[in-house]
Design a protein around this motif. Structure first.
Motif, PDB file in Angstrom:
ATOM      1  N   THR A  49     -21.125  -3.264 -21.288  1.00 18.57           N
ATOM      2  CA  THR A  49     -20.548  -4.129 -22.316  1.00 18.57           C
ATOM      3  C   THR A  49     -19.372  -3.448 -23.008  1.00 18.57           C
ATOM      4  O   THR A  49     -18.288  -4.034 -23.159  1.00 18.57           O
ATOM      5  N   THR A  50     -19.550  -2.214 -23.442  1.00 20.86           N
ATOM      6  CA  THR A  50     -18.470  -1.513 -24.134  1.00 20.86           C
ATOM      7  C   THR A  50     -17.345  -1.143 -23.172  1.00 20.86           C
ATOM      8  O   THR A  50     -16.168  -1.162 -23.544  1.00 20.86           O
ATOM      9  N   ALA A  51     -17.690  -0.827 -21.921  1.00 19.81           N
ATOM     10  CA  ALA A  51     -16.657  -0.502 -20.929  1.00 19.81           C
ATOM     11  C   ALA A  51     -15.763  -1.699 -20.649  1.00 19.81           C
ATOM     12  O   ALA A  51     -14.576  -1.541 -20.341  1.00 19.81           O
ATOM     13  N   GLU A  52     -16.335  -2.905 -20.768  1.00 20.17           N
ATOM     14  CA  GLU A  52     -15.558  -4.121 -20.535  1.00 20.17           C
ATOM     15  C   GLU A  52     -14.785  -4.563 -21.769  1.00 20.17           C
ATOM     16  O   GLU A  52     -14.121  -5.597 -21.748  1.00 20.17           O
ATOM     17  N   GLY A  53     -14.892  -3.800 -22.849  1.00 20.54           N
ATOM     18  CA  GLY A  53     -14.050  -4.062 -24.007  1.00 20.54           C
ATOM     19  C   GLY A  53     -14.699  -4.809 -25.152  1.00 20.54           C
ATOM     20  O   GLY A  53     -14.011  -5.117 -26.144  1.00 20.54           O
ATOM     21  N   MET A  54     -16.003  -5.113 -25.069  1.00 22.42           N
ATOM     22  CA  MET A  54     -16.672  -5.775 -26.191  1.00 22.42           C
ATOM     23  C   MET A  54     -17.259  -4.723 -27.124  1.00 22.42           C
ATOM     24  O   MET A  54     -18.126  -3.952 -26.723  1.00 22.42           O
ATOM     25  N   PRO A  55     -16.803  -4.666 -28.375  1.00 23.66           N
ATOM     26  CA  PRO A  55     -17.379  -3.702 -29.317  1.00 23.66           C
ATOM     27  C   PRO A  55     -18.792  -4.118 -29.730  1.00 23.66           C
ATOM     28  O   PRO A  55     -19.118  -5.306 -29.767  1.00 23.66           O
TER      29      PRO A  55
END
Length: 353
Positions: free
Chosen positions: A47-53
Motif C-alpha cells: 500500500t505505501t509502496a504504491e503511494g497511499m499514505p
C-alpha cells in the motif's frame, strides 16, 4: 421468503485505488499480541509502496507513537509512508485549542499521555508532583501503573469543575492472556465518586479520525478507515463521515456484523487487511442475483460453491435487509460458525500466524 441481495456489477479495480489515504487500526488488524496478522505486513508495504499514505490510529493512550512505530518496524512494516496517532495526542490537541500555551494539565496514565501534552505545548503535571499546583485540565488515559491515588485525584479535580478529558472509553483491553480492564473501566470507577463526566476524544468519537485525516492531508471522500471493532473503528468512521473496511481478523465476528445497528455498519467487509487490494464490493450494492438465501426458519442457506467475497457480502446485506424489515435472523452461534468456515474465515484464536 428469500432475500435476493448481491451486486449489479462486481468492481475489478482494487479497493485501494478509490482512496487517497488510509486510517488503520492496529490490534486485530495489523497484529494480535506479539504476532502479525496474516497478510497484514505485506499488504501495508504494498500500500505505501504504491503511494497511499497510512496513519495508524490507536485508542491505546499508554504508549508513545515512537514505541508503536518500533513495534511495527519489528514486525517488518516498511520504514516510510506511514505515521502513528494516539488518543493521547487527540486529547492534547483538543486541550491545545482551548488552553493557552504552557497551561498546566494533570496527566494520569502511561508515558504517552504526558508526552502528547508536551508535544502540544502544554505542561503535564503528574499527581505525585501536583501538591498545591493549580491545573487547568486533567487528562485520563490508560496506564499499567495507574494508582488509586491518581484515580481519586481525577475525581477530586473533576468534581471541583476542572475540565476532565478521557483519551478513550474502551472497557476492555486485549492482552496475550485475555481481556483486561481498559480505560473505560477506570473512568467508571472515577464516575462512581463524582457527578462529572469526561469529554472523550478516542474512538468512536470523531476527534481521533479528524486528527489522523489532518495528518494524511485527505478530504473525507478520499479517506478509508480499516478496523476490526464495530463499536469503535466502524462507528467512529461513520461519525467522522468516512468510508470503512471492516476486517474479520480481530475482535468482532460475522455474527456481530450481521446484527450491527446502522451506526456501526461498514462500507466494505473482508477477511483481513488484504481485502484492501481486492475488488471491494460495497455492502449497500444490490441486484436480483442471489447467492445467499434466508430461509423461513431465519437460518441462512448457503450455496455449495461461489466467490467467497460475493458470498460474504450477500450474507451481510441479506441479514441487514431482513432485520431492517423486522424479520428474524438466527443468532445461533454454531450456525454462524458454519458460515464462517464455508467462507474460509478463521477465528483469531485458531490462526497460526
Amino acid at each position: 421468503m428469500t432475500d435476493e441481495i448481491s451486486t449489479t456489477s462486481v468492481p475489478t479495480e482494487p479497493l485501494s485505488t478509490r482512496y487517497r489515504g488510509l486510517i488503520c487500526d492496529l490490534d486485530g488488524v495489523v497484529y494480535r499480541g506479539a504476532v502479525a496478522v496474516e497478510h497484514a505486513v505485506e499488504t501495508l508495504n504494498r500500500t505505501t509502496a504504491e503511494g497511499m499514505p497510512v496513519v495508524f490510529a490507536t485508542n491505546n493512550a499508554s504508549r508513545s507513537p515512537e514505541d508503536v512505530g518500533d513495534r511495527l518496524r519489528g514486525l517488518g512494516v516498511a520504514q516510510q509512508g506511514w505515521s502513528v496517532v494516539t488518543s493521547s495526542q487527540a486529547a492534547a490537541a483538543h486541550l491545545a485549542q482551548h488552553l493557552a500555551q504552557g497551561a498546566r494539565v494533570c496527566a494520569v496514565g502511561g508515558p504517552g499521555v504526558a508526552q502528547a501534552l508536551t508535544e502540544a505545548g502544554l505542561t503535564p503535571v503528574r499527581v505525585a508532583e501536583l501538591g498545591d499546583t493549580l491545573v487547568e485540565a486533567v487528562v485520563q488515559g490508560l496506564g499499567v501503573d495507574v494508582t488509586w491515588t491518581e484515580l481519586a485525584t481525577v475525581g477530586y479535580l473533576a468534581e471541583a469543575g476542572v475540565p476532565w478529558v478521557a483519551t478513550n472509553a474502551d472497557f476492555t483491553l486485549p492482552t496475550p492472556t485475555g481481556h483486561a480492564p481498559g480505560n473505560g473501566a477506570l473512568i467508571a470507577l472515577v464516575r462512581t465518586a463524582t457527578s462529572a463526566s469526561p469529554h472523550v476524544v478516542g474512538k468512536p468519537q470523531a476527534a481521533l479520525f479528524d486528527l489522523a485525516r489532518a495528518r494524511l492531508g485527505t478530504d473525507q471522500p478520499g479517506t478509508l478507515v480499516c478496523g476490526d471493532r464495530l463499536d469503535t473503528d466502524i462507528e467512529g468512521a461513520n461519525s467522522a463521515g468516512l468510508d470503512s473496511l471492516f476486517v474479520l481478523s480481530g475482535a468482532s465476528r460475522l455474527r456481530d456484523l450481521a446484527f450491527a445497528e446502522r451506526s456501526a455498519r461498514p462500507t466494505y467487509v473482508a477477511a483481513d487487511l488484504s481485502g484492501l487490494h481486492a475488488p471491494g464490493i460495497a455492502l449497500h450494492a444490490t441486484s436480483s442475483a442471489a447467492v445467499a438465501e434466508l430461509e423461513p426458519d431465519a437460518v441462512f442457506r448457503m450455496p455449495k460453491a461461489g466467490d467467497n467475497a460475493e458470498l460474504l457480502q450477500s450474507v451481510v446485506t441479506t441479514a441487514w435487509a431482513a432485520r431492517d424489515a423486522g424479520r428474524a435472523v438466527s443468532d445461533d452461534g454454531s450456525a454462524w460458525a458454519r458460515i464462517e468456515r464455508q467462507l474460509g474465515l478463521v477465528p483469531p484464536e485458531q490462526a497460526t500466524s
